[in-house]
Design an enzyme around this catalytic site. Structure first.
Site, short mmCIF file in Angstrom:
data_model
loop_
_atom_site.label_atom_id
_atom_site.label_comp_id
_atom_site.label_asym_id
_atom_site.label_seq_id
_atom_site.Cartn_x
_atom_site.Cartn_y
_atom_site.Cartn_z
N GLU A 46 0.84 -1.20 0.00
CA GLU A 46 0.00 0.00 0.00
C GLU A 46 0.87 1.25 0.00
O GLU A 46 1.88 1.32 0.71
CB GLU A 46 -0.89 -0.01 1.25
CG GLU A 46 -1.76 1.22 1.41
CD GLU A 46 -2.59 1.20 2.69
OE1 GLU A 46 -3.54 2.00 2.79
OE2 GLU A 46 -2.29 0.39 3.59
N LYS A 132 -8.89 3.48 -2.77
CA LYS A 132 -9.37 3.05 -1.47
C LYS A 132 -10.67 3.77 -1.13
O LYS A 132 -10.74 5.00 -1.11
CB LYS A 132 -8.30 3.36 -0.41
CG LYS A 132 -8.51 2.70 0.94
CD LYS A 132 -7.29 2.95 1.83
CE LYS A 132 -7.35 2.18 3.13
NZ LYS A 132 -6.13 2.40 3.95
N CYS A 166 -5.82 -2.67 2.46
CA CYS A 166 -5.73 -2.59 3.92
C CYS A 166 -7.10 -2.87 4.57
O CYS A 166 -7.68 -3.91 4.36
CB CYS A 166 -5.15 -1.24 4.34
SG CYS A 166 -4.34 -1.24 5.97
#
Length: 315
Positions: A46, A132, A166
């Site tokens: 990430e 995200k 994540c």
């Protein structure tokens, strides 16, 4: 090409803080190393290009900002990249040279807004991206929110390839949105280095009946100097800020590689894609085990800028 066999790898390494050219050089070197080991798919952590601002607060608190914090954000903004920029072009060229696919975590810049994004690359170039959806906790101070338009998995010779970043992996409906697309290779770039993350990844592999490739940075304080970004972290240079924990799991939740902690590594595993239908024999989350007569999921794939303020009628 045998489309049932895939040599895959995850890179456990750190960004060079606020030095995108140096981080890009490191990524290109890792692609070369992976290619020499026969890797056909490589996953980076990430926020790899652009950097994960571990411990930073940008001097933001409720009701106020500071000139110092704005200047720090400007430096972080300058380290971010665009999907159509030269950094991604160089990575795409390397993928083409080695007939490789890559999944790369970046900080994407669009105007004054930054996004935590994953870019899918193949020998033919950029295949897509995912922003995200929900930045976690104080990440919301510096990253914008993604939307459903980037939830689309991409095609590869080995099946559908998707990425969930994540703590998006703790959003059950987002996981289901991936499963509905029949994702065979599920990537999870992350900054979570806790032991519990391994359990999460093994659960996702079993739940989705897919291969899971998770990449996390191995980052030490010496690579994250305080004079480059204000933060609330220990000063000892060898302090581990992110310890990794990268891994590869198969569709029955078995670990094929990792987890590895407190060292840089390139974890490589051979994936047998015939395991996907074998694992689905007794559990298919979007097939015979789905119960569509009871449950359904609707995913809004419209870009967020398609909703205009003038179109709203909420008072």
């Amino acid at each position: 090409m045998d489309h049932t066999r895939l040599t895959a790898a995850v890179a456990q390494t750190a960004s060079v803080l606020l030095d995108t050219p140096a981080t890009l050089d490191r990524a290109l070197s890792l692609i070369e190393e992976a290619a020499a080991r026969g890797v056909q798919l490589l996953v980076f952590p990430e926020a790899y290009l652009g950097g994960y601002p571990k411990g930073a607060d940008f001097h933001i608190y409720i009701g106020a900002r500071t000139p110092e914090g704005r200047a720090e954000f400007k430096r972080y903004h300058d380290a971010a990249i665009t999907v159509d920029g030269p950094e991604i072009a160089q990575l795409a060229k390397a993928c083409a040279r080695h007939a490789m696919h890559c999944v790369v975590g970046i900080i994407e810049r669009e105007g004054g807004t930054l996004y935590c994004t994953v870019v899918y690359l193949g020998p033919q170039g950029v295949l897509g991206k995912h922003r995200k959806l929900m930045p976690t906790a104080l990440e919301r101070l510096v990253w914008g929110f993604g939307d459903g338009s980037t939830l689309k998995a991409v095609d590869t010779p080995w099946g559908k390839l998707g990425a969930v970043i994540c703590w998006e992996n703790y959003m059950p409906m987002l996981r289901m949105a991936m499963y509905q697309q029949r994702v065979a290779i599920y990537c999870a770039p992350t900054a979570d280095d806790r032991e519990s993350w391994v359990s999460t990844m093994r659960h996702v592999a079993m739940e989705g009946r897919c291969f899971v490739l998770s990449a996390c940075q191995h980052l030490r304080r010496s690579q994250f100097p305080a004079d480059r970004m204000n933060n609330r972290l220990p000063e000892a240079p060898d302090t581990v800020l992110m310890r990794g924990g990268s891994l590869i799991a198969d569709p029955l939740g078995r670990l094929l590689a990792g987890p590895v902690y407190e060292q840089d590594d390139l974890l490589v595993a051979e994936l047998d894609l015939s395991l996907v239908p074998q694992a689905q024999m007794d559990f298919d989350p979007v097939g015979h085990y789905a119960r569509p007569d009871v449950f359904s999921l609707r995913v809004n794939t419209a870009p967020q800028d398609a909703v205009r303020l003038g179109d709203r009628n909420d008072g």
